[in-house]
Scaffold this active site. Structure first.
Site, PDB file in Angstrom:
ATOM      1  CG  HIS A 126     -36.046  83.597  37.193  1.00 51.52           C
ATOM      2  ND1 HIS A 126     -36.558  84.856  37.448  1.00 51.52           N
ATOM      3  CD2 HIS A 126     -34.712  83.770  37.095  1.00 51.52           C
ATOM      4  CE1 HIS A 126     -35.569  85.730  37.505  1.00 51.52           C
ATOM      5  NE2 HIS A 126     -34.436  85.098  37.298  1.00 51.52           N
ATOM      6  CD  GLU A 171     -33.211  88.629  32.409  1.00 53.33           C
ATOM      7  OE1 GLU A 171     -32.290  87.796  32.464  1.00 53.33           O
ATOM      8  OE2 GLU A 171     -33.187  89.691  33.048  1.00 53.33           O
TER       9      GLU A 171
END
Ligand code: IFM
Length: 404
Positions: A126, A171
């Site tokens: 992350h 992401e």
């Protein structure tokens, strides 16, 4: 008129999400820690008239020590799922050396969730890197892929029985653009080529991590994609919109979907696309978050419907807003869930919703001022206060229904 109740599918997962660096505190062996304390970052902030001290993660929410009481909040708020990340920089602070104390720490954290009957979504990457990995070029060097896979193997071996869903990477598109074009994340390079290489390396990392994770435990493996509802401003900009849609929303997805058991959807809003590709934000007719992001719940329906063609379960792995006054959050959640339900009625296989975030936390380059939490954090005292919007979300979690 009497209120109508709409019900979500049986077994729907309700919860919230956080990440390690944003909440744990003292992530001292990471590239973010090094960057936050660098002279380059400090002088950049000073030149913008900001105080660099407000942009270091420090002890963050001290979640590293307070996870038990924070998990009690999940129970209190009727949640049955939680997404968190484990921190590679803690687990492998030096190349090739895994810190057993930190392995045991994360085992206790995950066990604490299991003890409360909470389903775990565990993210492996992350945004943060061990500093030693960043110094070797991070994800801009394909030769570094095996180093990431060593960490994946360790995580799979140690934590698999405590994981219900793996999220390999959060992401990749944002990581690539913010680190290598926009200059908002370390190493603040500005190169389209490096972005392209980093994103493709992350794609390879996901695809190669998949069989490793599946070998230890046959639980669903997915990736959390940052998906944007792109709206053409006129018929003339449709082509540009389609090109941008491909680059923003499809490039990574198409290259990883075959090795995803589910699709993780991080949805924050929508952007307008003009003929020349510029994303225009029409501030005047949108509700905005404290970060000036346009609130567009109907875009979530379009994003979810568009994913039906992949025939995979969908989990909303992030959706939320910065709203320090807690003025818009209740409505925000309600409306996004309403449009999620509409998508479900039209065949989107949505199985869970994880709000970003459980609590206020370190919002990367923005520091601590944006308040994304269902629970407010007073950083000097570390006191937690449940916001009113959290209580209405808790009612939805408890009843599996939304009043419309
Ligand atoms: O805080 C971030 C998170 O780390 C990744 N997705 C978007 C959130 C809000 O910006």
């Amino acid at each position: 008129m009497e209120n109508k109740k709409i019900t979500f599918p049986e077994g729907f997962l309700w919860g919230a999400a956080i990440s390690a660096h944003q909440t744990e505190g003292n992530n001292i062996n990471s590239n973010w820690w090094a960057w936050e304390h660098s002279e380059r970052r400090a002088s950049e902030l000073r030149s913008q008239g900001r105080n660099p001290a407000e942009y270091v993660s420090g002890q963050a929410c001290d979640f590293y020590h307070r996870y038990e009481s924070d998990f009690d909040l999940l129970t209190k708020l009727n949640m049955n799922a939680f997404r968190l990340s484990i921190e590679w920089a803690r687990l492998e602070p030096q190349q090739g050396w895994f810190d057993r104390d930190e392995v045991e720490h994360y085992r206790r954290v995950l066990e604490a969730l299991k003890k409360r009957g909470i389903k775990t979504f565990v993210t492996l990457h992350h945004f943060t890197l061990p500093q030693w990995f960043a110094e070797r070029g991070g994800f801009t060097r394909k030769a570094n892929i095996p180093l990431f896979l060593n960490y994946v193997r360790l995580a799979a071996e140690e934590f698999s029985p405590l994981v219900d869903f793996w999220v390999t990477i959060n992401e990749p598109e944002i990581y690539g653009s913010h680190s290598y074009i926009l200059g908002r994340f370390p190493p603040q390079r500005k190169s389209h080529w490096l972005t392209f290489v980093a994103v493709n390396t992350l794609i390879a990392c996901h695809n190669q991590a998949y069989p490793i994770l599946k070998k230890y435990n046959n639980v669903p493996v997915g990736l959390a994609y940052h998906l944007v509802d792109l709206v053409p401003t006129s018929i003339y900009s449709r082509f540009t919109r389609d090109v941008m849609h491909y680059i923003t929303n499809r490039y990574v997805l198409r290259r990883t979907i075959r090795r995803c058991d589910y699709i993780g959807v991080n949805y924050y809003g929508h952007s307008h696309v003009g003929v020349w590709g510029r994303k225009i934000r029409h501030k005047t007719h949108h509700m905005l978050t404290d970060l000036d992001w346009a609130i567009h719940p109907d875009g979530l329906e379009r994003v979810l419907l568009d994913l039906r063609k992949y025939h995979k379960p969908l989990y909303i792995t992030e959706n939320g807003l910065a709203d320090a006054g807690d003025i818009k959050r209740e409505r925000f959640i309600h409306d996004h869930l309403l449009y999620t339900h509409r998508a479900i009625e039209q065949g989107a296989d949505v199985r869970g919703y994880l709000h970003w975030s459980l609590m206020d936390n370190f919002e990367w380059a923005h520091g601590f001022s944006p308040r994304f939490g269902l629970v407010a954090v007073d950083y000097p005292t570390q006191a937690r206060t449940i916001r009113p919007s959290a209580l209405s979300y808790a009612e939805i979690c408890k009843t599996n229904t939304l009043t419309v």
